[in-house]
Write a protein that holds these residues in place. Structure first.
Motif, PDB file in Angstrom:
ATOM      1  N   TRP A  11       0.810  -1.219   0.000  1.00 39.71           N
ATOM      2  CA  TRP A  11       0.000   0.000   0.000  1.00 39.71           C
ATOM      3  C   TRP A  11       0.844   1.271   0.000  1.00 39.71           C
ATOM      4  O   TRP A  11       0.383   2.313  -0.441  1.00 39.71           O
ATOM      5  CB  TRP A  11      -1.004  -0.018   1.148  1.00 39.71           C
ATOM      6  N   ASN A  12       2.079   1.200   0.463  1.00 38.38           N
ATOM      7  CA  ASN A  12       2.963   2.357   0.337  1.00 38.38           C
ATOM      8  C   ASN A  12       3.370   2.567  -1.125  1.00 38.38           C
ATOM      9  O   ASN A  12       3.495   3.691  -1.589  1.00 38.38           O
ATOM     10  CB  ASN A  12       4.214   2.219   1.207  1.00 38.38           C
ATOM     11  N   GLU A  13       3.556   1.466  -1.858  1.00 38.52           N
ATOM     12  CA  GLU A  13       3.941   1.548  -3.272  1.00 38.52           C
ATOM     13  C   GLU A  13       2.754   1.893  -4.170  1.00 38.52           C
ATOM     14  O   GLU A  13       2.900   2.626  -5.138  1.00 38.52           O
ATOM     15  CB  GLU A  13       4.575   0.233  -3.726  1.00 38.52           C
ATOM     16  N   THR A  14       1.585   1.335  -3.869  1.00 41.40           N
ATOM     17  CA  THR A  14       0.384   1.547  -4.680  1.00 41.40           C
ATOM     18  C   THR A  14      -0.783   1.838  -3.745  1.00 41.40           C
ATOM     19  O   THR A  14      -1.537   0.936  -3.383  1.00 41.40           O
ATOM     20  CB  THR A  14       0.062   0.295  -5.528  1.00 41.40           C
ATOM     21  N   ALA A  77     -17.340  12.539   6.922  1.00 47.33           N
ATOM     22  CA  ALA A  77     -17.139  13.885   7.486  1.00 47.33           C
ATOM     23  C   ALA A  77     -18.053  14.892   6.799  1.00 47.33           C
ATOM     24  O   ALA A  77     -18.653  15.750   7.462  1.00 47.33           O
ATOM     25  CB  ALA A  77     -15.682  14.305   7.338  1.00 47.33           C
ATOM     26  N   GLU A  78     -18.179  14.821   5.493  1.00 48.73           N
ATOM     27  CA  GLU A  78     -19.059  15.735   4.761  1.00 48.73           C
ATOM     28  C   GLU A  78     -20.522  15.567   5.167  1.00 48.73           C
ATOM     29  O   GLU A  78     -21.312  16.491   5.019  1.00 48.73           O
ATOM     30  CB  GLU A  78     -18.921  15.519   3.256  1.00 48.73           C
ATOM     31  N   ASN A  79     -20.835  14.387   5.688  1.00 47.91           N
ATOM     32  CA  ASN A  79     -22.191  14.105   6.146  1.00 47.91           C
ATOM     33  C   ASN A  79     -22.360  14.325   7.642  1.00 47.91           C
ATOM     34  O   ASN A  79     -23.318  13.850   8.242  1.00 47.91           O
ATOM     35  CB  ASN A  79     -22.595  12.684   5.758  1.00 47.91           C
ATOM     36  N   GLY A  80     -21.413  15.050   8.262  1.00 47.28           N
ATOM     37  CA  GLY A  80     -21.599  15.505   9.631  1.00 47.28           C
ATOM     38  C   GLY A  80     -20.978  14.680  10.737  1.00 47.28           C
ATOM     39  O   GLY A  80     -21.210  14.957  11.914  1.00 47.28           O
ATOM     40  N   ALA A  81     -20.177  13.676  10.407  1.00 48.47           N
ATOM     41  CA  ALA A  81     -19.529  12.874  11.450  1.00 48.47           C
ATOM     42  C   ALA A  81     -18.245  13.546  11.926  1.00 48.47           C
ATOM     43  O   ALA A  81     -17.569  14.244  11.169  1.00 48.47           O
ATOM     44  CB  ALA A  81     -19.202  11.485  10.928  1.00 48.47           C
ATOM     45  N   GLU A  82     -17.912  13.323  13.184  1.00 48.13           N
ATOM     46  CA  GLU A  82     -16.594  13.659  13.715  1.00 48.13           C
ATOM     47  C   GLU A  82     -15.742  12.429  13.437  1.00 48.13           C
ATOM     48  O   GLU A  82     -15.986  11.362  14.014  1.00 48.13           O
ATOM     49  CB  GLU A  82     -16.678  13.929  15.218  1.00 48.13           C
ATOM     50  N   VAL A  83     -14.764  12.551  12.535  1.00 44.02           N
ATOM     51  CA  VAL A  83     -14.103  11.359  12.020  1.00 44.02           C
ATOM     52  C   VAL A  83     -12.701  11.143  12.568  1.00 44.02           C
ATOM     53  O   VAL A  83     -11.925  12.074  12.758  1.00 44.02           O
ATOM     54  CB  VAL A  83     -14.074  11.359  10.474  1.00 44.02           C
ATOM     55  N   TYR A  84     -12.421   9.860  12.796  1.00 39.51           N
ATOM     56  CA  TYR A  84     -11.134   9.360  13.241  1.00 39.51           C
ATOM     57  C   TYR A  84     -10.792   8.187  12.336  1.00 39.51           C
ATOM     58  O   TYR A  84     -11.689   7.500  11.851  1.00 39.51           O
ATOM     59  CB  TYR A  84     -11.214   8.844  14.689  1.00 39.51           C
ATOM     60  N   GLY A  85      -9.510   7.964  12.135  1.00 34.02           N
ATOM     61  CA  GLY A  85      -9.128   6.836  11.306  1.00 34.02           C
ATOM     62  C   GLY A  85      -7.801   6.263  11.728  1.00 34.02           C
ATOM     63  O   GLY A  85      -6.925   6.971  12.221  1.00 34.02           O
ATOM     64  N   ILE A  86      -7.680   4.946  11.530  1.00 30.08           N
ATOM     65  CA  ILE A  86      -6.406   4.265  11.753  1.00 30.08           C
ATOM     66  C   ILE A  86      -6.038   3.509  10.483  1.00 30.08           C
ATOM     67  O   ILE A  86      -6.906   3.027   9.756  1.00 30.08           O
ATOM     68  CB  ILE A  86      -6.428   3.324  12.981  1.00 30.08           C
ATOM     69  N   ASP A  87      -4.744   3.422  10.231  1.00 32.81           N
ATOM     70  CA  ASP A  87      -4.225   2.691   9.081  1.00 32.81           C
ATOM     71  C   ASP A  87      -2.783   2.324   9.412  1.00 32.81           C
ATOM     72  O   ASP A  87      -2.143   3.001  10.226  1.00 32.81           O
ATOM     73  CB  ASP A  87      -4.288   3.572   7.827  1.00 32.81           C
ATOM     74  N   ILE A  88      -2.277   1.285   8.777  1.00 38.13           N
ATOM     75  CA  ILE A  88      -0.903   0.848   9.053  1.00 38.13           C
ATOM     76  C   ILE A  88       0.096   1.390   8.038  1.00 38.13           C
ATOM     77  O   ILE A  88       1.289   1.131   8.147  1.00 38.13           O
ATOM     78  CB  ILE A  88      -0.801  -0.693   9.101  1.00 38.13           C
ATOM     79  N   THR A  89      -0.372   2.163   7.069  1.00 41.12           N
ATOM     80  CA  THR A  89       0.471   2.564   5.951  1.00 41.12           C
ATOM     81  C   THR A  89       0.793   4.057   5.979  1.00 41.12           C
ATOM     82  O   THR A  89      -0.111   4.891   5.964  1.00 41.12           O
ATOM     83  CB  THR A  89      -0.237   2.214   4.621  1.00 41.12           C
ATOM     84  N   GLU A  90       2.069   4.373   5.970  1.00 45.65           N
ATOM     85  CA  GLU A  90       2.502   5.765   6.018  1.00 45.65           C
ATOM     86  C   GLU A  90       2.016   6.568   4.819  1.00 45.65           C
ATOM     87  O   GLU A  90       1.619   7.725   4.959  1.00 45.65           O
ATOM     88  CB  GLU A  90       4.025   5.839   6.131  1.00 45.65           C
ATOM     89  N   GLU A  91       2.031   5.982   3.630  1.00 48.20           N
ATOM     90  CA  GLU A  91       1.589   6.713   2.441  1.00 48.20           C
ATOM     91  C   GLU A  91       0.090   6.973   2.492  1.00 48.20           C
ATOM     92  O   GLU A  91      -0.373   8.034   2.073  1.00 48.20           O
ATOM     93  CB  GLU A  91       1.977   5.972   1.156  1.00 48.20           C
ATOM     94  N   HIS A  92      -0.692   6.032   3.018  1.00 45.49           N
ATOM     95  CA  HIS A  92      -2.123   6.291   3.214  1.00 45.49           C
ATOM     96  C   HIS A  92      -2.320   7.451   4.182  1.00 45.49           C
ATOM     97  O   HIS A  92      -3.141   8.337   3.942  1.00 45.49           O
ATOM     98  CB  HIS A  92      -2.841   5.045   3.743  1.00 45.49           C
ATOM     99  N   TYR A  93      -1.570   7.440   5.258  1.00 47.30           N
ATOM    100  CA  TYR A  93      -1.667   8.524   6.243  1.00 47.30           C
ATOM    101  C   TYR A  93      -1.357   9.875   5.594  1.00 47.30           C
ATOM    102  O   TYR A  93      -2.086  10.848   5.758  1.00 47.30           O
ATOM    103  CB  TYR A  93      -0.717   8.254   7.417  1.00 47.30           C
ATOM    104  N   ARG A  94      -0.276   9.928   4.828  1.00 45.94           N
ATOM    105  CA  ARG A  94       0.128  11.168   4.179  1.00 45.94           C
ATOM    106  C   ARG A  94      -0.934  11.635   3.180  1.00 45.94           C
ATOM    107  O   ARG A  94      -1.339  12.804   3.188  1.00 45.94           O
ATOM    108  CB  ARG A  94       1.466  10.970   3.466  1.00 45.94           C
ATOM    109  N   LEU A  95      -1.401  10.724   2.335  1.00 46.37           N
ATOM    110  CA  LEU A  95      -2.388  11.100   1.323  1.00 46.37           C
ATOM    111  C   LEU A  95      -3.737  11.462   1.944  1.00 46.37           C
ATOM    112  O   LEU A  95      -4.380  12.424   1.519  1.00 46.37           O
ATOM    113  CB  LEU A  95      -2.543   9.992   0.289  1.00 46.37           C
TER     114      LEU A  95
END
Length: 150
Positions: A11-14, A77-95
């Protein structure tokens, strides 16, 4: 290489949702993210907008496990949620961070393994995950963690 390291490498590569169809768009631009979202909801996964009630968490705290580049999380978020997220991939986090920035919205994102969610018990009103947990080598542990933070 263990399963988590293999997933991170992939997922960091693609990053999720990216591909040749984005050629000519500046990576990280609003147009880039909007094209990914258009492709997801209007081409590859038409069923999602009809099936997933993105307004279900309006005024509530929602955690997405495996947020990818943030497409679904942004829609919540656009529909009014207070959003949180977790992921294991640095590139996903950055994007995903960039996706929220160019759309002028806020998300609380963390690099974190779903088998050990770094939030206290009973933090969230809704936990959402799409296309992630069934790939985990410890799916039962991940689901137990999701239940714990609900």
């Amino acid at each position: 290489m263990n399963a988590i390291a293999e997933a991170q490498k992939l997922w960091n590569e693609t990053p999720c949702g990216t591909g040749d169809y984005l050629a000519g768009l500046e990576r990280g631009s609003r147009e880039y993210f909007d094209e990914i979202r258009r492709s997801r909801y209007e081409v590859t996964d038409l069923w999602m907008k009809r099936t997933i009630p993105f307004d279900i968490a309006r005024g509530k705290k929602l955690l997405e496990i495996g947020f990818g580049i943030g497409t679904d999380l942004l829609t919540f978020a656009e529909n009014g949620a207070e959003v949180y997220g977790i992921d294991i991939t640095e590139e996903h986090y950055r994007l995903a961070s960039q996706n929220f920035k160019v759309h002028g919205l806020k998300a609380n994102l963390k690099l974190c393994d779903a088998a050990d969610i770094e939030f206290p018990s009973e933090t969230f009103d809704v936990v959402y995950s799409h296309g992630v947990l069934h790939h985990a080598s410890n799916t039962v542990r991940c689901i137990s963690e999701a239940y714990r933070v609900l």
